[in-house]
Design a protein around this motif. Sequence first.
Motif: not given
Length: 267
Positions: A12, A14-15, A23, A40-41, A58, A76
Amino acid sequence: MTRQSPVRLGIQVQPQHASYSAIRDTVLRLEDLGVDIVFNWDHFFPLTRGHEGRHFEAWTMIGAWAEQTERVEFGTLVSCNSYRNADLQADMARTIDHISAKGDGPGRFIFGTGAGWFHQDYDEYGYEFGTPGSRLDALAEAMPRIEARWAKLDPPPTRRIPIMIGGKGEQKTLKIVAKHADIWHSFVSPADLPHKLDVLARWGDAVGRDVSQIIVSNELSRHRVDLDHADALYDAGVRLFTLGISGPDYDLSPVTEWLAWRDARNG
Protein backbone atom coordinates in the motif's frame (compact mmCIF):
# COMPACT_ATOMS: atom_id res chain seq x y z
CA MET A 1 -10.39 -20.95 3.55
CA THR A 2 -8.31 -22.09 0.64
CA ARG A 3 -4.77 -23.07 1.58
CA GLN A 4 -3.67 -23.99 -1.93
CA SER A 5 -3.39 -20.39 -3.10
CA PRO A 6 0.13 -18.99 -3.48
CA VAL A 7 1.37 -16.35 -1.10
CA ARG A 8 1.02 -12.88 -2.62
CA LEU A 9 2.46 -9.57 -1.47
CA GLY A 10 0.57 -6.29 -1.81
CA ILE A 11 2.18 -2.94 -1.00
CA GLN A 12 0.00 0.00 0.00
CA VAL A 13 1.65 3.18 -1.26
CA GLN A 14 -0.01 5.59 1.13
CA PRO A 15 -0.63 8.80 -0.87
CA GLN A 16 0.42 11.16 1.91
CA HIS A 17 3.30 13.53 2.66
CA ALA A 18 4.81 13.02 -0.82
CA SER A 19 4.92 14.51 -4.29
CA TYR A 20 3.02 12.66 -6.96
CA SER A 21 6.28 12.05 -8.83
CA ALA A 22 7.56 10.15 -5.77
CA ILE A 23 4.37 8.06 -5.72
CA ARG A 24 4.58 7.32 -9.45
CA ASP A 25 8.23 6.33 -9.24
CA THR A 26 7.57 4.11 -6.22
CA VAL A 27 4.83 2.22 -8.06
CA LEU A 28 7.18 1.57 -10.97
CA ARG A 29 9.95 0.40 -8.64
CA LEU A 30 7.54 -1.96 -6.88
CA GLU A 31 6.46 -3.47 -10.17
CA ASP A 32 10.10 -3.94 -11.16
CA LEU A 33 10.84 -5.61 -7.80
CA GLY A 34 8.08 -8.15 -8.45
CA VAL A 35 5.34 -7.36 -5.94
CA ASP A 36 1.98 -8.84 -6.82
CA ILE A 37 -0.35 -5.93 -6.04
CA VAL A 38 0.03 -2.19 -5.46
CA PHE A 39 -2.61 -0.42 -3.37
CA ASN A 40 -3.34 3.10 -2.22
CA TRP A 41 -6.04 4.19 0.25
CA ASP A 42 -9.25 6.18 -0.08
CA HIS A 43 -8.94 9.23 2.15
CA PHE A 44 -8.82 12.97 1.58
CA PHE A 45 -6.29 13.81 4.29
CA PRO A 46 -3.17 12.18 5.74
CA LEU A 47 -3.78 9.68 8.51
CA THR A 48 -0.55 10.59 10.33
CA ARG A 49 1.15 13.76 11.55
CA GLY A 50 -2.07 15.32 12.76
CA HIS A 51 -3.83 14.79 9.42
CA GLU A 52 -1.99 17.73 7.88
CA GLY A 53 0.21 17.74 4.80
CA ARG A 54 0.27 16.66 1.19
CA HIS A 55 -2.33 14.16 0.07
CA PHE A 56 -3.89 12.87 -3.18
CA GLU A 57 -7.24 11.31 -4.15
CA ALA A 58 -7.40 7.55 -4.72
CA TRP A 59 -9.44 6.75 -7.81
CA THR A 60 -7.92 9.30 -10.19
CA MET A 61 -4.53 8.03 -9.05
CA ILE A 62 -5.26 4.39 -9.84
CA GLY A 63 -6.44 5.41 -13.29
CA ALA A 64 -2.88 6.63 -13.86
CA TRP A 65 -1.46 3.42 -12.38
CA ALA A 66 -3.60 1.41 -14.79
CA GLU A 67 -1.86 3.11 -17.71
CA GLN A 68 1.68 3.27 -16.38
CA THR A 69 2.03 -0.33 -15.18
CA GLU A 70 2.25 -3.50 -17.26
CA ARG A 71 1.99 -6.54 -14.98
CA VAL A 72 1.11 -5.72 -11.39
CA GLU A 73 -2.47 -5.84 -10.11
CA PHE A 74 -3.65 -2.76 -8.25
CA GLY A 75 -6.52 -1.20 -6.35
CA THR A 76 -7.54 0.75 -3.28
CA LEU A 77 -7.17 -0.75 0.19
CA VAL A 78 -9.98 -0.01 0.54
CA SER A 79 -12.35 2.36 -1.22
CA CYS A 80 -15.00 4.09 0.91
CA ASN A 81 -18.46 3.15 -0.29
CA SER A 82 -19.92 6.40 1.09
CA TYR A 83 -18.06 8.72 -1.27
CA ARG A 84 -19.44 7.60 -4.64
CA ASN A 85 -22.74 6.39 -6.04
CA ALA A 86 -22.75 2.59 -6.40
CA ASP A 87 -23.41 2.55 -10.14
CA LEU A 88 -20.73 5.19 -10.67
CA GLN A 89 -18.25 3.04 -8.72
CA ALA A 90 -19.05 0.12 -11.01
CA ASP A 91 -18.53 2.21 -14.14
CA MET A 92 -15.28 3.68 -12.83
CA ALA A 93 -14.02 0.19 -11.96
CA ARG A 94 -14.96 -1.17 -15.39
CA THR A 95 -13.18 1.72 -17.11
CA ILE A 96 -10.01 1.30 -15.04
CA ASP A 97 -10.17 -2.44 -15.74
CA HIS A 98 -10.08 -1.72 -19.48
CA ILE A 99 -7.33 0.90 -19.19
CA SER A 100 -5.13 -1.64 -17.39
CA ALA A 101 -5.57 -4.41 -19.98
CA LYS A 102 -2.44 -4.79 -22.10
CA GLY A 103 -2.68 -6.41 -25.51
CA ASP A 104 -5.16 -9.28 -25.44
CA GLY A 105 -4.79 -9.78 -21.68
CA PRO A 106 -7.41 -9.06 -19.01
CA GLY A 107 -7.51 -6.04 -16.77
CA ARG A 108 -5.62 -5.98 -13.48
CA PHE A 109 -7.89 -3.91 -11.22
CA ILE A 110 -9.01 -5.24 -7.82
CA PHE A 111 -12.17 -3.62 -6.45
CA GLY A 112 -11.46 -3.04 -2.77
CA THR A 113 -14.30 -1.58 -0.72
CA GLY A 114 -15.45 -0.96 2.81
CA ALA A 115 -17.97 1.04 4.84
CA GLY A 116 -15.73 4.00 5.74
CA TRP A 117 -14.64 5.30 9.14
CA PHE A 118 -12.56 8.52 9.02
CA HIS A 119 -14.78 11.32 10.37
CA GLN A 120 -12.72 14.19 8.93
CA ASP A 121 -13.19 12.93 5.38
CA TYR A 122 -16.95 13.00 5.82
CA ASP A 123 -17.10 16.38 7.54
CA GLU A 124 -14.77 18.25 5.21
CA TYR A 125 -16.28 16.87 2.01
CA GLY A 126 -19.92 17.07 3.07
CA TYR A 127 -20.86 13.41 3.40
CA GLU A 128 -23.25 12.21 6.09
CA PHE A 129 -21.23 10.23 8.62
CA GLY A 130 -24.13 8.27 10.09
CA THR A 131 -23.25 5.30 12.29
CA PRO A 132 -21.12 2.19 11.74
CA GLY A 133 -24.35 0.26 11.27
CA SER A 134 -25.83 2.66 8.72
CA ARG A 135 -22.60 2.75 6.75
CA LEU A 136 -22.48 -1.06 6.66
CA ASP A 137 -26.13 -1.16 5.58
CA ALA A 138 -25.25 1.20 2.73
CA LEU A 139 -22.38 -1.08 1.69
CA ALA A 140 -24.70 -4.10 1.73
CA GLU A 141 -27.14 -2.20 -0.51
CA ALA A 142 -24.40 -1.02 -2.86
CA MET A 143 -22.80 -4.37 -3.65
CA PRO A 144 -25.72 -5.87 -5.64
CA ARG A 145 -26.05 -2.60 -7.57
CA ILE A 146 -22.35 -2.67 -8.45
CA GLU A 147 -22.51 -6.26 -9.63
CA ALA A 148 -25.71 -5.59 -11.61
CA ARG A 149 -24.17 -2.54 -13.29
CA TRP A 150 -21.13 -4.56 -14.35
CA ALA A 151 -23.52 -6.94 -16.12
CA LYS A 152 -25.20 -4.04 -17.98
CA LEU A 153 -22.18 -2.01 -19.11
CA ASP A 154 -21.10 -1.93 -22.74
CA PRO A 155 -18.39 -3.03 -23.00
CA PRO A 156 -18.43 -5.19 -19.87
CA PRO A 157 -15.33 -5.62 -17.71
CA THR A 158 -12.55 -7.63 -19.32
CA ARG A 159 -12.76 -10.19 -16.50
CA ARG A 160 -14.76 -10.90 -13.39
CA ILE A 161 -13.32 -8.06 -11.33
CA PRO A 162 -12.10 -9.43 -7.97
CA ILE A 163 -13.90 -7.90 -4.99
CA MET A 164 -11.94 -7.23 -1.81
CA ILE A 165 -13.90 -6.27 1.31
CA GLY A 166 -12.26 -4.95 4.45
CA GLY A 167 -13.46 -5.29 8.03
CA LYS A 168 -14.04 -7.87 10.74
CA GLY A 169 -17.50 -7.27 12.23
CA GLU A 170 -19.36 -10.52 12.75
CA GLN A 171 -22.98 -9.35 12.45
CA LYS A 172 -22.80 -7.35 9.22
CA THR A 173 -19.35 -7.15 7.65
CA LEU A 174 -18.63 -10.86 7.43
CA LYS A 175 -22.10 -11.46 6.01
CA ILE A 176 -21.31 -9.00 3.20
CA VAL A 177 -17.95 -10.74 2.71
CA ALA A 178 -19.68 -14.13 2.49
CA LYS A 179 -22.10 -12.87 -0.15
CA HIS A 180 -19.78 -10.84 -2.37
CA ALA A 181 -16.04 -11.02 -1.66
CA ASP A 182 -13.24 -12.84 -3.42
CA ILE A 183 -10.76 -11.46 -0.88
CA TRP A 184 -11.37 -10.67 2.79
CA HIS A 185 -8.97 -8.16 4.36
CA SER A 186 -8.56 -7.45 8.06
CA PHE A 187 -6.04 -6.77 10.82
CA VAL A 188 -7.19 -9.79 12.86
CA SER A 189 -4.50 -11.52 14.92
CA PRO A 190 -3.41 -15.08 14.16
CA ALA A 191 -5.03 -16.23 17.42
CA ASP A 192 -8.39 -14.69 16.49
CA LEU A 193 -8.49 -15.71 12.84
CA PRO A 194 -9.90 -19.24 13.36
CA HIS A 195 -12.95 -17.82 15.13
CA LYS A 196 -13.52 -15.16 12.46
CA LEU A 197 -13.16 -17.74 9.69
CA ASP A 198 -15.67 -19.95 11.46
CA VAL A 199 -18.12 -17.03 11.57
CA LEU A 200 -17.49 -16.39 7.88
CA ALA A 201 -18.14 -20.04 7.06
CA ARG A 202 -21.41 -19.94 8.98
CA TRP A 203 -22.45 -16.83 7.06
CA GLY A 204 -21.57 -18.66 3.86
CA ASP A 205 -23.94 -21.46 4.84
CA ALA A 206 -26.64 -18.89 5.67
CA VAL A 207 -26.40 -17.06 2.33
CA GLY A 208 -25.86 -20.21 0.26
CA ARG A 209 -22.31 -19.59 -0.89
CA ASP A 210 -19.18 -21.72 -0.60
CA VAL A 211 -16.69 -19.34 1.01
CA SER A 212 -13.79 -21.79 1.03
CA GLN A 213 -12.15 -20.09 -1.96
CA ILE A 214 -12.17 -16.58 -0.47
CA ILE A 215 -8.58 -15.36 -0.16
CA VAL A 216 -7.70 -14.24 3.36
CA SER A 217 -5.68 -11.01 3.48
CA ASN A 218 -3.93 -9.43 6.46
CA GLU A 219 -1.48 -6.67 7.31
CA LEU A 220 2.22 -7.17 7.96
CA SER A 221 4.11 -5.20 10.60
CA ARG A 222 5.13 -1.76 9.38
CA HIS A 223 7.90 -1.36 11.94
CA ARG A 224 10.02 -4.47 11.48
CA VAL A 225 10.16 -7.66 9.45
CA ASP A 226 8.46 -10.00 11.93
CA LEU A 227 8.71 -13.41 10.30
CA ASP A 228 7.22 -15.24 13.27
CA HIS A 229 4.06 -13.14 13.03
CA ALA A 230 3.86 -13.66 9.27
CA ASP A 231 4.34 -17.41 9.68
CA ALA A 232 1.55 -17.48 12.25
CA LEU A 233 -0.77 -15.62 9.89
CA TYR A 234 0.15 -18.06 7.12
CA ASP A 235 -0.59 -21.04 9.36
CA ALA A 236 -3.98 -19.48 10.16
CA GLY A 237 -4.84 -19.32 6.46
CA VAL A 238 -3.66 -15.90 5.24
CA ARG A 239 -2.40 -15.90 1.67
CA LEU A 240 -2.38 -12.21 0.73
CA PHE A 241 -0.05 -10.12 2.88
CA THR A 242 -0.13 -6.33 2.72
CA LEU A 243 2.39 -3.76 3.86
CA GLY A 244 1.88 0.00 4.10
CA ILE A 245 4.64 2.44 3.19
CA SER A 246 4.40 6.23 3.57
CA GLY A 247 5.96 9.32 2.05
CA PRO A 248 7.77 11.56 1.70
CA ASP A 249 10.47 8.92 1.08
CA TYR A 250 9.11 5.47 0.38
CA ASP A 251 11.54 3.00 1.96
CA LEU A 252 11.47 -0.22 -0.06
CA SER A 253 14.07 -2.14 1.94
CA PRO A 254 11.43 -4.11 3.90
CA VAL A 255 9.73 -4.97 0.61
CA THR A 256 12.75 -6.89 -0.65
CA GLU A 257 12.85 -8.91 2.59
CA TRP A 258 9.16 -9.73 2.35
CA LEU A 259 9.54 -10.72 -1.29
CA ALA A 260 12.24 -13.22 -0.29
CA TRP A 261 9.90 -14.62 2.40
CA ARG A 262 7.07 -14.87 -0.14
CA ASP A 263 9.25 -16.72 -2.61
CA ALA A 264 10.48 -19.13 0.06
CA ARG A 265 6.91 -19.84 1.11
CA ASN A 266 5.90 -20.52 -2.49
CA GLY A 267 8.89 -22.84 -2.90
